[in-house]
Design a protein around this motif. Structure first.
Motif, PDB file in Angstrom:
ATOM      1  N   ILE A  27       0.832  -1.204   0.000  1.00 26.90           N
ATOM      2  CA  ILE A  27       0.000   0.000   0.000  1.00 26.90           C
ATOM      3  C   ILE A  27       0.868   1.257   0.000  1.00 26.90           C
ATOM      4  N   ALA A  28       1.957   1.202   0.777  1.00 28.74           N
ATOM      5  CA  ALA A  28       2.841   2.365   0.888  1.00 28.74           C
ATOM      6  C   ALA A  28       3.707   2.571  -0.343  1.00 28.74           C
ATOM      7  N   GLY A  29       3.874   1.519  -1.148  1.00 32.09           N
ATOM      8  CA  GLY A  29       4.750   1.625  -2.308  1.00 32.09           C
ATOM      9  C   GLY A  29       6.168   1.203  -2.019  1.00 32.09           C
ATOM     10  N   VAL A  30       6.391   0.639  -0.846  1.00 39.47           N
ATOM     11  CA  VAL A  30       7.731   0.163  -0.466  1.00 39.47           C
ATOM     12  C   VAL A  30       8.027  -1.168  -1.148  1.00 39.47           C
ATOM     13  N   THR A  31       7.004  -1.999  -1.307  1.00 40.92           N
ATOM     14  CA  THR A  31       7.115  -3.292  -1.975  1.00 40.92           C
ATOM     15  C   THR A  31       6.248  -3.282  -3.226  1.00 40.92           C
ATOM     16  N   LEU A  32       6.775  -3.830  -4.303  1.00 37.64           N
ATOM     17  CA  LEU A  32       6.039  -3.877  -5.556  1.00 37.64           C
ATOM     18  C   LEU A  32       5.241  -5.179  -5.634  1.00 37.64           C
ATOM     19  N   PRO A  33       3.917  -5.102  -5.704  1.00 43.49           N
ATOM     20  CA  PRO A  33       3.115  -6.322  -5.820  1.00 43.49           C
ATOM     21  C   PRO A  33       3.407  -7.053  -7.126  1.00 43.49           C
ATOM     22  N   ASP A  43      -8.038   7.057  -6.001  1.00 44.02           N
ATOM     23  CA  ASP A  43      -6.864   7.171  -6.872  1.00 44.02           C
ATOM     24  C   ASP A  43      -6.166   5.820  -6.986  1.00 44.02           C
ATOM     25  N   VAL A  44      -5.970   5.352  -8.203  1.00 40.65           N
ATOM     26  CA  VAL A  44      -5.244   4.101  -8.424  1.00 40.65           C
ATOM     27  C   VAL A  44      -3.749   4.394  -8.323  1.00 40.65           C
ATOM     28  N   VAL A  45      -3.103   3.855  -7.287  1.00 43.01           N
ATOM     29  CA  VAL A  45      -1.675   4.111  -7.071  1.00 43.01           C
ATOM     30  C   VAL A  45      -0.814   2.971  -7.596  1.00 43.01           C
ATOM     31  N   PHE A  46      -1.447   1.817  -7.818  1.00 39.94           N
ATOM     32  CA  PHE A  46      -0.726   0.706  -8.453  1.00 39.94           C
ATOM     33  C   PHE A  46      -1.705  -0.099  -9.289  1.00 39.94           C
ATOM     34  N   SER A  47      -1.271  -0.442 -10.483  1.00 41.25           N
ATOM     35  CA  SER A  47      -2.054  -1.323 -11.342  1.00 41.25           C
ATOM     36  C   SER A  47      -1.101  -2.047 -12.280  1.00 41.25           C
ATOM     37  N   SER A  48      -1.083  -3.360 -12.185  1.00 40.80           N
ATOM     38  CA  SER A  48      -0.220  -4.137 -13.086  1.00 40.80           C
ATOM     39  C   SER A  48      -0.749  -4.080 -14.513  1.00 40.80           C
ATOM     40  N   SER A  51       0.089  -0.552 -15.832  1.00 32.37           N
ATOM     41  CA  SER A  51       1.496  -0.161 -15.619  1.00 32.37           C
ATOM     42  C   SER A  51       1.598   1.120 -14.803  1.00 32.37           C
ATOM     43  N   THR A  52       0.758   1.206 -13.772  1.00 31.40           N
ATOM     44  CA  THR A  52       0.747   2.363 -12.873  1.00 31.40           C
ATOM     45  C   THR A  52       1.459   2.020 -11.573  1.00 31.40           C
ATOM     46  N   ASN A  53       2.352   2.902 -11.122  1.00 38.59           N
ATOM     47  CA  ASN A  53       3.017   2.710  -9.836  1.00 38.59           C
ATOM     48  C   ASN A  53       3.423   4.073  -9.285  1.00 38.59           C
ATOM     49  N   THR A  54       2.523   4.681  -8.518  1.00 40.86           N
ATOM     50  CA  THR A  54       2.779   5.998  -7.941  1.00 40.86           C
ATOM     51  C   THR A  54       3.890   5.905  -6.903  1.00 40.86           C
ATOM     52  N   PRO A  55       4.907   6.772  -6.961  1.00 38.90           N
ATOM     53  CA  PRO A  55       5.996   6.736  -5.980  1.00 38.90           C
ATOM     54  C   PRO A  55       5.463   6.914  -4.556  1.00 38.90           C
ATOM     55  N   PRO A  56       6.128   6.311  -3.561  1.00 44.10           N
ATOM     56  CA  PRO A  56       5.661   6.401  -2.167  1.00 44.10           C
ATOM     57  C   PRO A  56       5.409   7.832  -1.698  1.00 44.10           C
ATOM     58  N   GLU A  57       6.315   8.745  -2.057  1.00 42.16           N
ATOM     59  CA  GLU A  57       6.197  10.127  -1.569  1.00 42.16           C
ATOM     60  C   GLU A  57       5.011  10.862  -2.176  1.00 42.16           C
ATOM     61  N   ARG A  59       1.976   9.384  -2.473  1.00 40.46           N
ATOM     62  CA  ARG A  59       0.743   8.708  -2.056  1.00 40.46           C
ATOM     63  C   ARG A  59       0.088   9.354  -0.839  1.00 40.46           C
ATOM     64  N   ARG A  60       0.714  10.359  -0.262  1.00 37.59           N
ATOM     65  CA  ARG A  60       0.189  11.077   0.912  1.00 37.59           C
ATOM     66  C   ARG A  60      -0.158  10.117   2.061  1.00 37.59           C
ATOM     67  N   LEU A  61       0.779   9.192   2.302  1.00 42.57           N
ATOM     68  CA  LEU A  61       0.618   8.238   3.392  1.00 42.57           C
ATOM     69  C   LEU A  61       1.666   8.487   4.459  1.00 42.57           C
ATOM     70  N   GLY A  62       1.285   8.266   5.706  1.00 40.61           N
ATOM     71  CA  GLY A  62       2.250   8.208   6.787  1.00 40.61           C
ATOM     72  C   GLY A  62       2.444   6.748   7.163  1.00 40.61           C
ATOM     73  N   TYR A  63       3.680   6.341   7.431  1.00 42.76           N
ATOM     74  CA  TYR A  63       3.956   4.935   7.704  1.00 42.76           C
ATOM     75  C   TYR A  63       4.870   4.823   8.915  1.00 42.76           C
ATOM     76  N   VAL A  64       4.403   4.128   9.944  1.00 44.43           N
ATOM     77  CA  VAL A  64       5.237   3.810  11.098  1.00 44.43           C
ATOM     78  C   VAL A  64       5.591   2.330  10.992  1.00 44.43           C
ATOM     79  N   PHE A  65       6.855   2.055  10.684  1.00 46.70           N
ATOM     80  CA  PHE A  65       7.309   0.689  10.478  1.00 46.70           C
ATOM     81  C   PHE A  65       7.399  -0.068  11.801  1.00 46.70           C
ATOM     82  N   GLN A  66       7.364  -1.396  11.692  1.00 50.83           N
ATOM     83  CA  GLN A  66       7.475  -2.237  12.879  1.00 50.83           C
ATOM     84  C   GLN A  66       8.801  -1.983  13.593  1.00 50.83           C
ATOM     85  N   GLN A  67       9.880  -1.911  12.838  1.00 50.21           N
ATOM     86  CA  GLN A  67      11.177  -1.516  13.367  1.00 50.21           C
ATOM     87  C   GLN A  67      11.414  -0.070  12.958  1.00 50.21           C
TER      88      GLN A  67
END
Length: 215
Positions: A27-33, A43-48, A51-57, A59-67
Motif C-alpha cells: 500500500i505504501a509503495g515500499v514493496t512492488l506487488p 486514486d489508483v496508485v498501483f495497477s499491473s 502499468s501504474t506505480n505511484t511513488p511512495p512520496e 501517495r500522501r501516506l504516513g507509515y510507522v514501520f514495525q522496526q
C-alpha cells in the motif's frame, strides 16, 4: 489480498508471517506487488494492467514501520521536520512542535537518534509520520516498546485525528486489547488472503485470533 477497507481505523490481525506487513508495504509503495491493483481514496496508485506505480512520496501516506526506520545522520527534530518539509504548505495540518510536545520529545530534540531507546525511537517515527499530515496512516505494531502510559496517550491522539481530521488508518497489532480499543473494523489475514472483515467484537470471537498459531 482481495479486500476493500473502509474509512476510520481498520486493524489487521492474523498469525505472524502471513502477510500483514507485506500488505502495508504494498500500500505504501515500499514493496512492488506481483500483480493486481491498489486504490486509495479513488486514486489508483498501483495497477499491473495499466502499468501504474505511484511513488511512495506521492501517495500522501504516513507509515510507522514495525522496526523504527530513522535517518541516523539527523537528530530528533531534523527527522520529524523531514516529513513536514516534504508536505505542501497548503496540506500542513499537524506541526512538529506540537507533536514533539505531545510525545515529550522537546527536551531531546537535538539528540541523535542512535542514542534513543526503542520506545523513544518509536515515538520519533510516529511524530515524523504524523508531521506529513497524511490522508492515510499505516501503523505496524506502532505501540510496541512503549510503556502503558504512552500507549494510552498515543491511542487517544490517533482516535482524535480520526475524528477531527478524518485520517483513516490501517493498524497492525498482535494485541487484542489494542484492537478492541482502537479499531472500527478488523481484517483477518491468513496466507496472504482475507479470511474475514467486520466489527471487532464479532470477528475476534469468531476467529479466536489471539490463539492462532504464531499470533
Amino acid at each position: 489480498c482481495d479486500a476493500e477497507i473502509g474509512n476510520g481505523i481498520t486493524a489487521i490481525v492474523g498469525p505472524s508471517g502471513h502477510g500483514k506487513t507485506t500488505l502495508l508495504n504494498c500500500i505504501a509503495g515500499v514493496t512492488l506487488p506481483d500483480s493486481g491493483e491498489i486504490e486509495i481514496f479513488g486514486d489508483v496508485v498501483f495497477s499491473s494492467d495499466k502499468s501504474t506505480n505511484t511513488p511512495p512520496e506521492k501517495r500522501r501516506l504516513g507509515y510507522v514501520f514495525q522496526q523504527s526506520v530513522l535517518f541516523p545522520n539527523m537528530d530528533v527534530q531534523q527527522n520529524i521536520m523531514y516529513g513536514y518539509k516534504m508536505t505542501p504548505v497548503e496540506c500542513r495540518r499537524l506541526h512538529p512542535e506540537s507533536l514533539m510536545e505531545l510525545f515529550e520529545l522537546s527536551d531531546m530534540k537535538n539528540r541523535h537518534v542512535t542514542t534513543l531507546s526503542g520506545g523513544q525511537a518509536k515515538l520519533v517515527s510516529l511524530a515524523r509520520a504524523l508531521a506529513t499530515s497524511p490522508k492515510f496512516l499505516l501503523l505496524d505494531e506502532a505501540l510496541a516498546s512503549l510503556d502503558r502510559g504512552f500507549q494510552g496517550t498515543v491511542m487517544k491522539y490517533l482516535k482524535l485525528l480520526k475524528k477531527e481530521f478524518e485520517v483513516s488508518m490501517i493498524y497492525v497489532s498482535h494485541s487484542m486489547s489494542e484492537v478492541m480499543a482502537m479499531a472500527d473494523n478488523v481484517l483477518v489475514l491468513m496466507d496472504g488472503q482475507k479470511k474475514a472483515y467486520g466489527i471487532p467484537s464479532q470477528i475476534l470471537v469468531d476467529y479466536d485470533v489471539a490463539n492462532m498459531p504464531g499470533a
